[in-house]
Scaffold this motif. Structure first.
Motif, PDB file in Angstrom:
ATOM      1  N   VAL A 136       0.853  -1.495   0.076  1.00  0.00           N
ATOM      2  CA  VAL A 136       0.611   0.122   0.643  1.00  0.00           C
ATOM      3  C   VAL A 136       0.552   1.455   0.306  1.00  0.00           C
ATOM      4  O   VAL A 136       1.526   1.504   0.558  1.00  0.00           O
ATOM      5  CB  VAL A 136      -1.076   0.444   1.010  1.00  0.00           C
ATOM      6  CG1 VAL A 136      -1.822   1.768   0.987  1.00  0.00           C
ATOM      7  CG2 VAL A 136      -2.414  -1.527   0.467  1.00  0.00           C
ATOM      8  N   ASP A 137       0.546   2.348  -1.204  1.00  0.00           N
ATOM      9  CA  ASP A 137       2.037   3.430  -0.605  1.00  0.00           C
ATOM     10  C   ASP A 137       1.047   4.579  -2.017  1.00  0.00           C
ATOM     11  O   ASP A 137       0.092   4.344  -2.814  1.00  0.00           O
ATOM     12  CB  ASP A 137       2.880   2.925  -1.647  1.00  0.00           C
ATOM     13  CG  ASP A 137       4.152   3.805  -1.300  1.00  0.00           C
ATOM     14  OD1 ASP A 137       4.115   4.496  -1.920  1.00  0.00           O
ATOM     15  OD2 ASP A 137       4.964   3.507  -1.049  1.00  0.00           O
ATOM     16  N   ASN A 138       1.037   5.100  -1.498  1.00  0.00           N
ATOM     17  CA  ASN A 138       0.244   6.993  -2.200  1.00  0.00           C
ATOM     18  C   ASN A 138       1.440   7.348  -3.541  1.00  0.00           C
ATOM     19  O   ASN A 138       1.208   8.306  -3.714  1.00  0.00           O
ATOM     20  CB  ASN A 138      -0.101   7.922  -1.513  1.00  0.00           C
ATOM     21  CG  ASN A 138       0.878   8.444  -0.675  1.00  0.00           C
ATOM     22  OD1 ASN A 138       2.657   8.043  -0.926  1.00  0.00           O
ATOM     23  ND2 ASN A 138       0.756   9.881  -0.047  1.00  0.00           N
ATOM     24  N   PHE A 140       4.286   9.034  -2.799  1.00  0.00           N
ATOM     25  CA  PHE A 140       4.623  10.566  -2.339  1.00  0.00           C
ATOM     26  C   PHE A 140       6.235  10.807  -3.103  1.00  0.00           C
ATOM     27  O   PHE A 140       6.750  11.291  -3.318  1.00  0.00           O
ATOM     28  CB  PHE A 140       4.427  10.670  -1.273  1.00  0.00           C
ATOM     29  CG  PHE A 140       5.348  12.169  -1.146  1.00  0.00           C
ATOM     30  CD1 PHE A 140       4.632  13.273  -1.816  1.00  0.00           C
ATOM     31  CD2 PHE A 140       6.204  12.001   0.142  1.00  0.00           C
ATOM     32  CE1 PHE A 140       5.591  14.408  -1.384  1.00  0.00           C
ATOM     33  CE2 PHE A 140       6.420  13.525   1.244  1.00  0.00           C
ATOM     34  CZ  PHE A 140       6.489  14.487  -0.396  1.00  0.00           C
ATOM     35  N   THR A 141       6.914   8.938  -1.923  1.00  0.00           N
ATOM     36  CA  THR A 141       8.303   8.840  -2.512  1.00  0.00           C
ATOM     37  C   THR A 141       8.989   7.931  -3.163  1.00  0.00           C
ATOM     38  O   THR A 141      10.079   7.886  -3.452  1.00  0.00           O
ATOM     39  CB  THR A 141       9.101   9.352  -1.002  1.00  0.00           C
ATOM     40  OG1 THR A 141       9.051   8.569  -0.075  1.00  0.00           O
ATOM     41  CG2 THR A 141       9.167  10.898  -0.638  1.00  0.00           C
ATOM     42  N   GLY A 142       7.891   6.836  -2.719  1.00  0.00           N
ATOM     43  CA  GLY A 142       7.909   5.454  -3.674  1.00  0.00           C
ATOM     44  C   GLY A 142       7.996   5.944  -5.625  1.00  0.00           C
ATOM     45  O   GLY A 142       7.498   6.745  -5.095  1.00  0.00           O
ATOM     46  N   CYS A 248       7.909  17.554  13.069  1.00  0.00           N
ATOM     47  CA  CYS A 248       6.975  16.709  12.501  1.00  0.00           C
ATOM     48  C   CYS A 248       7.473  15.188  12.200  1.00  0.00           C
ATOM     49  O   CYS A 248       5.965  14.371  12.107  1.00  0.00           O
ATOM     50  CB  CYS A 248       6.677  16.957  10.960  1.00  0.00           C
ATOM     51  SG  CYS A 248       8.260  17.469   9.835  1.00  0.00           S
ATOM     52  N   TYR A 249       8.013  15.090  11.942  1.00  0.00           N
ATOM     53  CA  TYR A 249       8.983  13.893  11.980  1.00  0.00           C
ATOM     54  C   TYR A 249       9.150  13.374  13.126  1.00  0.00           C
ATOM     55  O   TYR A 249       8.513  12.394  13.369  1.00  0.00           O
ATOM     56  CB  TYR A 249      10.049  13.678  10.804  1.00  0.00           C
ATOM     57  CG  TYR A 249      11.140  12.384  10.728  1.00  0.00           C
ATOM     58  CD1 TYR A 249      10.357  11.212   9.676  1.00  0.00           C
ATOM     59  CD2 TYR A 249      12.402  11.606  11.263  1.00  0.00           C
ATOM     60  CE1 TYR A 249      10.906  10.322   9.410  1.00  0.00           C
ATOM     61  CE2 TYR A 249      12.756  10.612  10.489  1.00  0.00           C
ATOM     62  CZ  TYR A 249      11.662   9.791  10.174  1.00  0.00           C
ATOM     63  OH  TYR A 249      12.393   8.704   9.638  1.00  0.00           O
ATOM     64  N   ASP A 250       9.855  13.483  14.077  1.00  0.00           N
ATOM     65  CA  ASP A 250      10.140  13.264  15.263  1.00  0.00           C
ATOM     66  C   ASP A 250       9.632  12.976  16.708  1.00  0.00           C
ATOM     67  O   ASP A 250       9.615  11.945  16.420  1.00  0.00           O
ATOM     68  CB  ASP A 250      11.605  14.134  15.742  1.00  0.00           C
ATOM     69  CG  ASP A 250      12.828  14.545  14.854  1.00  0.00           C
ATOM     70  OD1 ASP A 250      12.792  14.572  13.866  1.00  0.00           O
ATOM     71  OD2 ASP A 250      13.749  15.204  15.636  1.00  0.00           O
TER      72      ASP A 250
HETATM   73  P1  NAD Z   1      10.820   6.252   1.396  1.00  0.00           P
HETATM   74  O1  NAD Z   1      10.935   7.760   1.388  1.00  0.00           O
HETATM   75  O2  NAD Z   1      11.897   4.923   0.224  1.00  0.00           O
HETATM   76  O3  NAD Z   1      10.004   5.324   2.113  1.00  0.00           O
HETATM   77  C1  NAD Z   1       8.521   6.001   2.212  1.00  0.00           C
HETATM   78  C2  NAD Z   1       7.622   4.983   1.487  1.00  0.00           C
HETATM   79  O4  NAD Z   1       5.930   5.835   1.862  1.00  0.00           O
HETATM   80  C3  NAD Z   1       7.194   5.915  -0.021  1.00  0.00           C
HETATM   81  O5  NAD Z   1       7.237   4.433  -1.375  1.00  0.00           O
HETATM   82  C4  NAD Z   1       6.056   6.526   0.165  1.00  0.00           C
HETATM   83  O6  NAD Z   1       5.445   6.997  -0.712  1.00  0.00           O
HETATM   84  C5  NAD Z   1       5.363   6.186   1.017  1.00  0.00           C
HETATM   85  N1  NAD Z   1       4.688   7.422   1.451  1.00  0.00           N
HETATM   86  C6  NAD Z   1       5.018   8.130   2.175  1.00  0.00           C
HETATM   87  N2  NAD Z   1       3.290   8.910   3.102  1.00  0.00           N
HETATM   88  C7  NAD Z   1       2.543   7.575   2.658  1.00  0.00           C
HETATM   89  C8  NAD Z   1       1.437   7.813   2.650  1.00  0.00           C
HETATM   90  N3  NAD Z   1       0.832   9.002   3.583  1.00  0.00           N
HETATM   91  N4  NAD Z   1       0.528   7.075   2.567  1.00  0.00           N
HETATM   92  C9  NAD Z   1       1.025   5.821   1.509  1.00  0.00           C
HETATM   93  N5  NAD Z   1       2.344   5.372   1.368  1.00  0.00           N
HETATM   94  C10 NAD Z   1       3.353   6.676   1.828  1.00  0.00           C
HETATM   95  O7  NAD Z   1      11.802   5.833   2.589  1.00  0.00           O
HETATM   96  P2  NAD Z   1      12.814   5.394   3.474  1.00  0.00           P
HETATM   97  O8  NAD Z   1      13.982   5.192   3.614  1.00  0.00           O
HETATM   98  O9  NAD Z   1      12.449   3.584   2.602  1.00  0.00           O
HETATM   99  O10 NAD Z   1      12.275   4.585   4.535  1.00  0.00           O
HETATM  100  C11 NAD Z   1      10.556   3.568   5.301  1.00  0.00           C
HETATM  101  C12 NAD Z   1      10.256   3.812   6.664  1.00  0.00           C
HETATM  102  O11 NAD Z   1      11.941   3.384   7.331  1.00  0.00           O
HETATM  103  C13 NAD Z   1       9.733   4.992   7.262  1.00  0.00           C
HETATM  104  O12 NAD Z   1       8.896   5.033   8.174  1.00  0.00           O
HETATM  105  C14 NAD Z   1      11.006   6.225   8.043  1.00  0.00           C
HETATM  106  O13 NAD Z   1      10.410   6.654   8.322  1.00  0.00           O
HETATM  107  C15 NAD Z   1      11.952   4.371   8.482  1.00  0.00           C
HETATM  108  N6  NAD Z   1      13.055   5.419   8.755  1.00  0.00           N
HETATM  109  C16 NAD Z   1      14.658   4.692   7.642  1.00  0.00           C
HETATM  110  C17 NAD Z   1      14.911   5.378   7.828  1.00  0.00           C
HETATM  111  C18 NAD Z   1      16.227   5.483   6.731  1.00  0.00           C
HETATM  112  O14 NAD Z   1      17.563   5.698   6.688  1.00  0.00           O
HETATM  113  N7  NAD Z   1      15.545   4.959   5.878  1.00  0.00           N
HETATM  114  C19 NAD Z   1      15.784   6.004   8.775  1.00  0.00           C
HETATM  115  C20 NAD Z   1      15.325   5.808   9.904  1.00  0.00           C
HETATM  116  C21 NAD Z   1      12.888   5.397   9.779  1.00  0.00           C
END
Ligand code: NAD
Ligand code: UDP
Ligand code: UDP
Length: 431
Positions: A136-138, A140-142, A248-250
């Motif tokens: 499930v993904d919107n 946004f960054t995926g 907002c993130y933390d």
């Molecule tokens: P990413 O941005 O590549 O992946 C996040 C995914 O979530 C994306 O595919 C995006 O489209 C999707 N998304 C965002 N908002 C959404 C919403 N409202 N509904 C549905 N989909 C949504 O980031 P990542 O590095 O793959 O991180 C994945 C998870 O791991 C996140 O929760 C992040 O907080 C956590 N995390 C990652 C890191 C890191 O270094 N990569 C470190 C700490 C925590």
């Protein structure tokens, strides 16, 4: 001269025109249909012959000369093959084989944020194990290309959905990753980031409660803020500015953790919480503005590596396959409290720039820019708990992981021509 009107001398139709009419009718209604039927059966007999081995010089692989039954069996064969592996794509060229599990061992697993960087690697592991995986993904960054190699597979589903909206699904496990993770991405629309962490996690917890699924939240080392304890162990409560650019993130993730344990205590939901430290690897978004992607892209293009501040701040970097193994061990183990997943190999950002230059054999300069607000001054995980409870520790060295990531970004650059990395200001990702 009188004009001919079709009526012959002495009658309405001449004998000649009656003859032409009869001949035409015979041709149209009798001769042509008979000819068509005959040619059809001729073609049929040729096909039958080809089927029985005389293929008239064509190879058996030429689909134009296959009979209906052959095409059907070929389709069934191909479909069977495709249901046991991924399809190679530019983004994921290696073929991944999927195990076949019996019904009682095959789980239905939901991965929110599964089209993102970490999520797509986790999906690979779960698919190869033979589970039914729903992403499930919107977006946004995926990106769809991160999971395109599974789109054909019967065990895989992709749902374009925003987790801030309720979701109905029947699943056994939920890996809840959906949330932008890099500072420029989560600061692009801070209110949306908070909604995603709070409303999104609430919805996934409501779903987990209803279907009695186990749910894992990908929390973050950011919940320790700018830490006053080094390295950071899970018992440390953190030092977070509640109203800064990172809040907002933390704070979103801190509330998400609180909700996880409230649902566990109040409604017996089975929860798992991973506190992830900086992770890198292929499929990182080239415009995520993170230090790993920025430095590699800058170095490969012989552009200056941009260090924010003096470069004395530290980070510890983990390769993505180690993280995926850790998430999997956590989900399937018995430990219920938050746990750090990271590689304790710590670098100052200045050292890291020099290291990337060395690995890429780049002649880029290192350029020092203004420091960004509330940038944590140090970060390194204490992973004693993960070692003890999950029997997990990173296996890939930073150097090995970086060389794979460099190869990946080189491929992206070859395709794109040029990439302008995202700077310190918030920016929308370019897909
Ligand atoms: P990413 O941005 O590549 O992946 C996040 C995914 O979530 C994306 O595919 C995006 O489209 C999707 N998304 C965002 N908002 C959404 C919403 N409202 N509904 C549905 N989909 C949504 O980031 P990542 O590095 O793959 O991180 C994945 C998870 O791991 C996140 O929760 C992040 O907080 C956590 N995390 C990652 C890191 C890191 O270094 N990569 C470190 C700490 C925590
Ligand atoms: N929810 C969901 N899918 C479900 C069950 C619940 O998205 O299968 C959402 C629901 O819409 C609600 C949230 O999860 O907003 C919390 O659900 P819960 O049942 O815990 O709370 P309530 O609905 O009683 O407020
Ligand atoms: N950083 C940097 N130059 C860049 C990108 C990041 O110096 O081009 C620094 C950033 O200020 C931070 C560290 O590198 O101190 C890690 O940043 P990143 O965005 O990768 O992750 P996070 O800050 O969330 O740990």
């Amino acid at each position: 001269m009188s004009a001919s009107t079709g009526s012959g001398k002495g009658g309405f139709f001449s004998k000649q025109s009656i003859f032409i009419l009869l001949a035409g009718t015979m041709l149209g209604y009798v001769v042509l249909p008979v000819l068509l039927v005959e040619t059809g059966s001729l073609a049929g007999s040729v096909q039958m012959k080809m089927k029985s081995g005389t293929n008239g010089g064509y190879t058996n692989d030429d689909p134009r000369h296959l009979g209906g039954d052959d095409i059907m069996s070929r389709l069934i064969e191909n479909k069977k093959l495709l249901s046991t592996q991924s399809l190679p794509t530019d983004r994921s060229p290696q073929v991944m084989e999927t195990a076949i599990l019996s019904d009682h061992r095959r789980k239905k697993i939901l991965v929110t944020g599964g089209a993102g960087f970490v999520g797509s690697h986790l999906v690979d592991k779960l698919m190869m194990e033979g589970h039914e995986v729903t992403v499930v993904d919107n977006f946004f960054t995926g990106q769809k290309k991160n999971v395109a190699h599974w789109m054909h597979h019967p065990n895989f589903s992709l749902v374009v959905h925003d987790v801030t909206e309720p979701l109905m699904a029947e699943v056994n496990q939920i890996y809840h990753l959906a949330c932008p993770a890099s500072p420029p991405h989560y600061q692009f629309n801070p209110v949306k980031t908070i909604k995603t962490s709070t409303m999104g996690t609430l919805n996934m917890l409501g779903l987990a409660k209803r279907v009695k699924a186990r749910i894992l939240l990908t929390s973050t080392s950011e919940i320790y803020g700018d830490p006053q304890v080094h390295p950071q162990a899970e018992g440390y409560w953190g030092n977070v500015n509640p109203i800064g650019p990172r809040s907002c993130y933390d704070e979103g993730k801190r509330v998400a953790e609180t909700m996880m344990y409230s649902y566990k205590d109040q409604s017996n939901v089975e929860v798992r919480v991973a506190r992830i430290f900086n992770t890198f690897g292929p499929r990182m978004h080239p415009n995520d503005g993170r230090v790993v992607s920025n430095f590699i892209i800058q170095a490969l293009q012989e552009k200056p590596l941009t260090v924010y501040g003096e470069g004395d701040q530290t980070r510890s970097f983990q390769y993505v396959s180690d993280l995926v193994d850790g998430l999997h061990a956590l989900m399937n183990g018995g430990y219920e409290r938050p746990i750090n997943l990271g590689n304790p190999d710590e670098f100052t950002i200045k050292e890291f720039a020099v290291f990337i230059k060395k690995l890429t054999k780049s002649k880029s300069d290192i350029r020092f820019l203004a420091a960004t607000k509330d940038d944590p001054s140090k970060r390194k995980p204490d992973i004693s708990l993960a070692k003890e409870k999950l029997k997990w520790e990173p296996r890939v060295t930073v150097e090995e992981g970086l060389s794979k990531t460099i190869d990946y970004f080189q491929g992206i650059l070859d395709e794109a021509g040029e990439i302008i990395p995202t700077g310190p200001g918030a920016s929308k990702p370019q897909n």
